[in-house]
Design a protein around this motif. Structure first.
Motif, short mmCIF file in Angstrom:
data_model
loop_
_atom_site.label_atom_id
_atom_site.label_comp_id
_atom_site.label_asym_id
_atom_site.label_seq_id
_atom_site.Cartn_x
_atom_site.Cartn_y
_atom_site.Cartn_z
N LEU A 142 -24.65 38.99 8.31
CA LEU A 142 -25.80 38.66 9.13
C LEU A 142 -26.94 38.06 8.31
CD1 LEU A 142 -25.87 41.90 11.28
CD2 LEU A 142 -25.09 39.64 12.03
N ILE A 143 -27.76 37.28 8.99
CA ILE A 143 -29.05 36.83 8.46
C ILE A 143 -30.11 37.63 9.21
CG2 ILE A 143 -30.64 34.90 8.17
CD1 ILE A 143 -28.18 33.05 8.23
N TRP A 144 -30.87 38.44 8.48
CA TRP A 144 -31.87 39.30 9.11
C TRP A 144 -33.24 38.61 9.07
CZ3 TRP A 144 -30.90 43.60 11.86
CH2 TRP A 144 -29.64 44.19 11.72
N ALA B 175 -34.85 48.58 9.09
CA ALA B 175 -34.22 49.03 7.86
C ALA B 175 -32.98 49.87 8.16
CB ALA B 175 -35.21 49.83 7.02
N ALA B 176 -33.10 50.76 9.13
CA ALA B 176 -31.97 51.62 9.48
C ALA B 176 -30.84 50.80 10.08
CB ALA B 176 -32.43 52.70 10.46
N LYS B 177 -31.18 49.85 10.94
CA LYS B 177 -30.15 49.04 11.60
C LYS B 177 -29.45 48.12 10.61
CE LYS B 177 -31.45 48.14 15.70
NZ LYS B 177 -32.15 47.53 16.84
N ALA B 178 -30.22 47.54 9.70
CA ALA B 178 -29.62 46.67 8.68
C ALA B 178 -28.65 47.46 7.81
CB ALA B 178 -30.70 46.03 7.83
N ALA B 179 -29.01 48.69 7.48
CA ALA B 179 -28.12 49.53 6.68
C ALA B 179 -26.85 49.86 7.44
CB ALA B 179 -28.84 50.82 6.27
N GLU B 180 -26.99 50.14 8.73
CA GLU B 180 -25.83 50.48 9.55
C GLU B 180 -24.90 49.29 9.73
OE1 GLU B 180 -24.93 52.60 13.90
OE2 GLU B 180 -26.97 52.53 13.09
N CYS B 181 -25.46 48.09 9.64
CA CYS B 181 -24.67 46.87 9.85
C CYS B 181 -24.45 46.11 8.54
CB CYS B 181 -25.38 45.96 10.85
SG CYS B 181 -25.56 46.65 12.50
N ALA B 182 -24.51 46.82 7.44
CA ALA B 182 -24.43 46.17 6.12
C ALA B 182 -23.09 45.48 5.89
CB ALA B 182 -24.67 47.20 5.02
N TYR C 287 -34.04 44.07 2.97
CA TYR C 287 -33.00 43.65 3.92
C TYR C 287 -33.26 42.29 4.57
CZ TYR C 287 -36.41 45.50 7.24
OH TYR C 287 -37.56 45.74 7.93
N ALA C 288 -34.52 41.90 4.69
CA ALA C 288 -34.82 40.65 5.40
C ALA C 288 -34.45 39.44 4.55
CB ALA C 288 -36.29 40.60 5.78
N ASP C 289 -33.92 38.44 5.22
CA ASP C 289 -33.66 37.15 4.58
C ASP C 289 -34.76 36.15 4.90
OD1 ASP C 289 -30.86 37.69 3.55
OD2 ASP C 289 -30.59 38.12 5.69
#
Length: 243
Positions: free
Chosen positions: A83-85, A72-79, A102-104
């Protein structure tokens, strides 16, 4: 000094990615498959968001994470990145609310209750998730009992797929598995291919077969893997990274 370290890291990751791509190309050629049939999912567990940015510059757009708090933190930092998470780790129902934000793609749906919770949370968040049924390939596991790495018993996979299909906001994407430790990955992935065929017979759109990691990607490609979850071969020894 920091710029030098960043440049060296980028060069190392680029060299690792080139080596992985050579392995994938050779395995696809041996299996008579096209390279574009196989997607590399870079598993960045324990690695910083800066590595995700390096990978993106190298053309990797599929990123996998095992743990919700870190993901969650990494997805926010790389918003800001396109990307496809992919969430690829074992998932507890109480983490579903967070993961759907955040997950796709969720690779590890292994029980009906989890499918229902993901559906509920996806609808509440106004999101759509592609879900893979995780299959337990450990022959030592008792029927209906999750293995140490999770996964539905092969006999229960269609029931889990049906539960995913029943949830608005979720789509049945295919199957995922981890080869049992100490076993023959080729034999394990043969069994996964048979389960994948059963799921596709009921849900033709469920074409994803998430199988193969750094040590067994060749066996996975030979047996139809469409998604490889690669961590150490791309980013280095994880134990050293967290030590």
């Amino acid at each position: 000094m920091a710029a030098e370290a960043e440049r060296a890291r980028a060069e190392r990751v680029a060299a690792n990615l080139a080596a992985v791509r050579r392995r994938v190309a050779a395995a696809c050629a041996a299996a008579g498959r096209a390279e574009d049939e196989v997607t590399l999912v870079a598993v960045t567990k324990t690695y910083p968001a800066s590595d995700v940015r390096i990978l993106t510059k190298l053309g990797i757009m599929d990123v996998g994470e095992n743990r919700d708090q870190e993901a969650a933190a990494k997805a926010a930092e790389c918003a800001d990145l396109p990307l496809i998470w992919h969430f690829v780790g074992q998932l507890q129902t109480n983490k579903a609310r967070s993961v759907v934000r955040y997950a796709d793609v969720v690779h590890s749906v292994d029980r009906v209750r989890l499918a229902r919770e993901l559906g509920l949370r996806a609808r509440a968040a106004g999101r759509e998730l592609r879900c893979l049924v995780q299959v337990n390939l450990d022959p030592e596991s008792a029927a209906g009992v999750l293995g140490p790495r999770g996964g539905a018993d092969p006999r229960d996979v269609l029931a889990v797929a049906d539960a995913i299909h029943a949830e608005e906001g979720l789509a049945v994407g295919g199957v995922m598995a981890v080869a049992p430790r100490g076993g023959d990955p080729a034999e394990a992935f043969d069994r996964l291919a048979a389960v994948a065929a059963q799921v596709r017979a009921r849900y033709p759109q469920a074409t994803a077969v998430s199988a193969g990691m750094s040590g067994d990607l060749e066996a996975a490609i030979e047996r139809g893997a469409t998604h490889l979850r690669i961590g150490a071969a791309l980013l280095g020894d994880r134990a050293a990274n967290v030590g």
